[in-house]
Each structure stands twice: as structure tokens, then as C-alpha cells.
Design an enzyme around this catalytic site. Structure first.
Site, PDB file in Angstrom:
ATOM      1  N   TYR A  38      24.232  25.946  -3.602  1.00  0.00           N
ATOM      2  CA  TYR A  38      25.538  25.297  -3.462  1.00  0.00           C
ATOM      3  C   TYR A  38      26.440  25.599  -4.656  1.00  0.00           C
ATOM      4  O   TYR A  38      27.589  25.171  -4.683  1.00  0.00           O
ATOM      5  CB  TYR A  38      25.351  23.767  -3.360  1.00  0.00           C
ATOM      6  CG  TYR A  38      24.670  23.197  -4.588  1.00  0.00           C
ATOM      7  CD1 TYR A  38      25.403  22.851  -5.719  1.00  0.00           C
ATOM      8  CD2 TYR A  38      23.284  23.058  -4.644  1.00  0.00           C
ATOM      9  CE1 TYR A  38      24.776  22.375  -6.860  1.00  0.00           C
ATOM     10  CE2 TYR A  38      22.648  22.580  -5.769  1.00  0.00           C
ATOM     11  CZ  TYR A  38      23.401  22.244  -6.883  1.00  0.00           C
ATOM     12  OH  TYR A  38      22.773  21.797  -8.018  1.00  0.00           O
ATOM     13  N   GLY A  39      25.902  26.333  -5.662  1.00  0.00           N
ATOM     14  CA  GLY A  39      26.655  26.507  -6.906  1.00  0.00           C
ATOM     15  C   GLY A  39      26.876  27.961  -7.256  1.00  0.00           C
ATOM     16  O   GLY A  39      27.362  28.751  -6.425  1.00  0.00           O
ATOM     17  N   THR A  40      26.466  28.334  -8.458  1.00  0.00           N
ATOM     18  CA  THR A  40      26.774  29.672  -8.978  1.00  0.00           C
ATOM     19  C   THR A  40      25.960  30.769  -8.304  1.00  0.00           C
ATOM     20  O   THR A  40      26.187  31.944  -8.574  1.00  0.00           O
ATOM     21  CB  THR A  40      26.502  29.725 -10.494  1.00  0.00           C
ATOM     22  OG1 THR A  40      25.115  29.409 -10.724  1.00  0.00           O
ATOM     23  CG2 THR A  40      27.375  28.742 -11.241  1.00  0.00           C
ATOM     24  N   LEU A  41      25.020  30.397  -7.422  1.00  0.00           N
ATOM     25  CA  LEU A  41      24.226  31.416  -6.721  1.00  0.00           C
ATOM     26  C   LEU A  41      24.837  31.811  -5.371  1.00  0.00           C
ATOM     27  O   LEU A  41      24.344  32.720  -4.709  1.00  0.00           O
ATOM     28  CB  LEU A  41      22.794  30.895  -6.500  1.00  0.00           C
ATOM     29  CG  LEU A  41      21.954  30.690  -7.769  1.00  0.00           C
ATOM     30  CD1 LEU A  41      20.661  29.939  -7.453  1.00  0.00           C
ATOM     31  CD2 LEU A  41      21.621  32.021  -8.430  1.00  0.00           C
ATOM     32  N   GLU A 113      16.851  28.235 -13.439  1.00  0.00           N
ATOM     33  CA  GLU A 113      17.521  26.929 -13.303  1.00  0.00           C
ATOM     34  C   GLU A 113      16.898  25.863 -14.203  1.00  0.00           C
ATOM     35  O   GLU A 113      17.257  24.691 -14.114  1.00  0.00           O
ATOM     36  CB  GLU A 113      17.488  26.466 -11.839  1.00  0.00           C
ATOM     37  CG  GLU A 113      18.189  27.400 -10.850  1.00  0.00           C
ATOM     38  CD  GLU A 113      19.682  27.573 -11.122  1.00  0.00           C
ATOM     39  OE1 GLU A 113      20.226  26.917 -12.022  1.00  0.00           O
ATOM     40  OE2 GLU A 113      20.308  28.387 -10.421  1.00  0.00           O
TER      41      GLU A 113
HETATM   42  N1  PCA Z   1      22.770  27.254  -9.276  1.00  0.00           N
HETATM   43  C1  PCA Z   1      22.056  26.625  -8.221  1.00  0.00           C
HETATM   44  C2  PCA Z   1      22.087  25.175  -8.568  1.00  0.00           C
HETATM   45  C3  PCA Z   1      23.348  25.021  -9.310  1.00  0.00           C
HETATM   46  C4  PCA Z   1      23.697  26.404  -9.742  1.00  0.00           C
HETATM   47  O1  PCA Z   1      24.688  26.758 -10.324  1.00  0.00           O
HETATM   48  C5  PCA Z   1      22.788  26.870  -6.914  1.00  0.00           C
HETATM   49  O2  PCA Z   1      23.728  27.667  -6.845  1.00  0.00           O
HETATM   50  O3  PCA Z   1      22.418  26.221  -5.910  1.00  0.00           O
END
Ligand code: PCA
Length: 188
Positions: A38-41, A113
Site C-alpha cells: 500500500y506504500g512505497t512498494l 521493512e
Molecule cells: N512499504 C510497504 C509498507 C509501507 C512501505 O512503504 C508497502 O508498500 O506496503
């Protein structure tokens, strides 16, 4: 009667090294996990390349989804990092993407992470929105309601003040939705 399982069972029994000696298709089925990011991935985000470039293990994009329950998703800390707080019921349903990953990539992601100190990897119910993989990805099928259990990097070990931050439903590292801009690891 021969079924796929009886044939695989016979191969396994006849193999001195059990499953490890079987072909890539079987290993793939046995070792793969669903991860919801949900984030930077996510696609277009700073750490996305790890999910698909094969350098840290294998990953395949399956489709987009949204958490079945509401969660607080905040951007926190001095580097503006997205955190899904383990407090289902508050916040919003959170948008993201589903990947099918092998155990090598899952292990890399755990380290990357900071799991379990920073994030903890939990199984969360995801509502599938667009399903790209169909039956191409062995072992990944949403149930009849379009739900799929996926691993998610969320956190229980957060400062309670983070609950007062604004809650997002769709994260963007570059400020597209008005969140503070992410500081990449190379600039810390
Ligand atoms: N990386 C993981 C968790 C938060 C982040 O930045 C993601 O993208 O789900």
C-alpha cells in the site's frame, strides 16, 4: 485413478530429497505468498522495483485491491514513511496492489521493512478490484466474494500520537494526494 496429487505423491515418495527435487512449477506453488502493498512498494513508487526486477527473488503483479476493513494509514516519522496502523475499524479502506512472491523475496521484504521491529507482517483480508493474473498464478484465487487473504506490512509498535495524524486511503510518496513527501533511503 491418477490425479495430479497422486502423481506428485508418487514422485515425492520416489525422490530422495522430497519436494526439493521437483521441477520449478511445484516449487513455485509451494513457496509462493500473496503480499498486499500500500506504500512505497506500489507501482510508480520509490521502492517498487524490488517487487518485479528479480534481483531479490521473484514477484508477480496480480492486480489491485483494497482492505476489506478500514485501517488508519498515516505518513509518519522524520522520513515521512507510510504506516498502516494495526487498528482495524478506524480510518479508511486502504488501496494497494497484490503480488505473488517467492520465499526469497518475502525474506528480503521482511528485512527491508524492518520486520518485526518496525512493521509486523500480518494476514489481512483484501477485496480484489482488478484481477490481472487470473489462473496464471498457481494458488492465488480470491473467494466467491472477491476476497483474498494477503500478507501486509503493518505496525502495532507505533507512537500513540500517530493516531492523531491525517488518515489516507491511497498513498503517494511524491505528494500527489497532499501527503508529506517521502525521503528515500539514499538521502537519509
Ligand atoms: N512499504 C510497504 C509498507 C509501507 C512501505 O512503504 C508497502 O508498500 O506496503
Amino acid at each position: 485413478m491418477f490425479t495430479i496429487w497422486s502423481v506428485l505423491g508418487a514422485i515425492k515418495r520416489s525422490s530422495p530429497h522430497g519436494w526439493h527435487n521437483l521441477g520449478p512449477a511445484v516449487k513455485k506453488f509451494g513457496n509462493m505468498s500473496n503480499v498486499f502493498v500500500y506504500g512505497t512498494l506500489k507501482k510508480g513508487q520509490p521502492n517498487h522495483h524490488y517487487m518485479i526486477d528479480g534481483t531479490k527473488g521473484r514477484g508477480q503483479y496480480c492486480g489491485s485491491g483494497i482492505t476489506a476493513e478500514k485501517y488508519p494509514l498515516v505518513v509518519a516519522g522524520m522520513y515521512n514513511i507510510p504506516f498502516l496502523l494495526q487498528k482495524p475499524g478506524s480510518g479508511h479502506p486502504v488501496s494497494g496492489e497484490i503480488y505473488n512472491v517467492d520465499s526469497q523475496l518475502l525474506q528480503f521484504l521482511d528485512k527491508f521493512e524492518g520486520c518485526p521491529e518496525v512493521y509486523q507482517r500480518k494476514q489481512v483480508k483484501i477485496r480484489m478490484l482488478e484481477w490481472e493474473a487470473s489462473d496464471k498464478v498457481l494458488g492465488v484465487q480470491p473467494d466467491a466474494d472477491g476476497m483474498l487473504l494477503c500478507f501486509v506490512y503493518c505496525t502495532n509498535t507505533y507512537d500513540s500520537k500517530w493516531l492523531d495524524l491525517p488518515y489516507c486511503s491511497n498513498y503517494d510518496a511524491f505528494g500527489k494526494f497532499g501527503h508529506p513527501i517521502y525521503v528515500p533511503r539514499s538521502n537519509r
